[in-house]
Design a protein around this motif. Structure first.
Motif, PDB file in Angstrom:
ATOM      1  N   ILE A   1      -8.060  23.824 -36.705  1.00 36.62           N
ATOM      2  CA  ILE A   1      -7.311  24.935 -36.101  1.00 36.62           C
ATOM      3  C   ILE A   1      -8.271  26.053 -35.678  1.00 36.62           C
ATOM      4  CG2 ILE A   1      -5.586  26.732 -36.525  1.00 36.62           C
ATOM      5  CD1 ILE A   1      -4.325  24.013 -36.200  1.00 36.62           C
ATOM      6  N   GLU A   2      -9.261  26.358 -36.532  1.00 33.86           N
ATOM      7  CA  GLU A   2     -10.255  27.379 -36.169  1.00 33.86           C
ATOM      8  C   GLU A   2     -10.984  27.001 -34.885  1.00 33.86           C
ATOM      9  OE1 GLU A   2     -12.846  27.570 -39.538  1.00 33.86           O
ATOM     10  OE2 GLU A   2     -11.534  28.909 -40.670  1.00 33.86           O
ATOM     11  N   LEU A   3     -11.393  25.745 -34.783  1.00 35.86           N
ATOM     12  CA  LEU A   3     -12.108  25.287 -33.589  1.00 35.86           C
ATOM     13  C   LEU A   3     -11.209  25.304 -32.355  1.00 35.86           C
ATOM     14  CD1 LEU A   3     -14.157  22.354 -35.152  1.00 35.86           C
ATOM     15  CD2 LEU A   3     -15.030  24.571 -34.380  1.00 35.86           C
ATOM     16  N   GLU A   4      -9.942  24.914 -32.513  1.00 35.09           N
ATOM     17  CA  GLU A   4      -9.012  24.964 -31.387  1.00 35.09           C
ATOM     18  C   GLU A   4      -8.805  26.400 -30.925  1.00 35.09           C
ATOM     19  OE1 GLU A   4      -5.536  22.913 -32.806  1.00 35.09           O
ATOM     20  OE2 GLU A   4      -6.305  20.969 -32.172  1.00 35.09           O
ATOM     21  N   ASN A   5      -8.704  27.343 -31.872  1.00 39.37           N
ATOM     22  CA  ASN A   5      -8.559  28.752 -31.508  1.00 39.37           C
ATOM     23  C   ASN A   5      -9.792  29.254 -30.764  1.00 39.37           C
ATOM     24  OD1 ASN A   5      -6.006  28.942 -32.639  1.00 39.37           O
ATOM     25  ND2 ASN A   5      -6.759  29.719 -34.585  1.00 39.37           N
TER      26      ASN A   5
END
Length: 156
Positions: A78-82
């Motif tokens: 999720i951090e990388l997608e954000n």
């Protein structure tokens, strides 16, 4: 209003609506918020408000969790997608700024020779300081003019 006009990041859903849209229990959403997995915006009163992007992330978390992916790995994903979303926004902004700059100055690229002979790009409206050095070019060998028909030099 088209689908493209909807702001996916607008915090509009209360926790009960977001839970229903994502197919999760509201307590699960609170737990994910505490873990930093899907962090909603807050109203001035402290209530959670979820966006369409948050609901989509919650659905994705449920899918990854059912596939056997652990919560720490999901947090990282999720951090990388954000981060990717943030970078896409920056790229769009830079492309728009570049497009606006090119529209303001079509064909306004100016070049000059630098002191070492390299090519230097100048900003529009910049004047080049004139150099006072003079360079004299002399050939290494004298050039002889020959009369091509006779095969001799013109003086002979």
């Amino acid at each position: 209003m088209t689908e493209d006009d909807i702001d996916e990041d607008a915090p509009i859903f209360a926790i009960a609506v977001a839970a229903e849209l994502s197919g999760m229990h509201p307590q699960t959403l609170r737990q994910y918020d505490r873990l930093g997995l899907v962090v909603p915006a807050r109203t001035q009163g402290g209530s959670r408000r979820y966006s369409l992007r948050h609901v989509e992330q919650l659905r994705e978390v449920a899918r990854m969790s059912s596939d056997g992916i652990g919560l720490p790995a999901i947090v990282r994903i999720i951090e990388l997608e954000n981060r990717v979303q943030e970078l896409h926004g920056r790229v769009r902004d830079l492309e728009e700024r570049m497009r606006a700059e090119l529209e303001k100055r079509p064909g306004a690229r100016v070049f000059a020779a630098g002191s070492t002979g390299s090519v230097v790009t100048l900003r529009h409206g910049t004047r080049v300081r004139r150099a006072t050095e003079v360079v004299v070019w002399r050939p290494r060998t004298p050039i002889e003019l020959r009369d091509e028909t006779a095969g001799q030099t013109p003086d002979a």
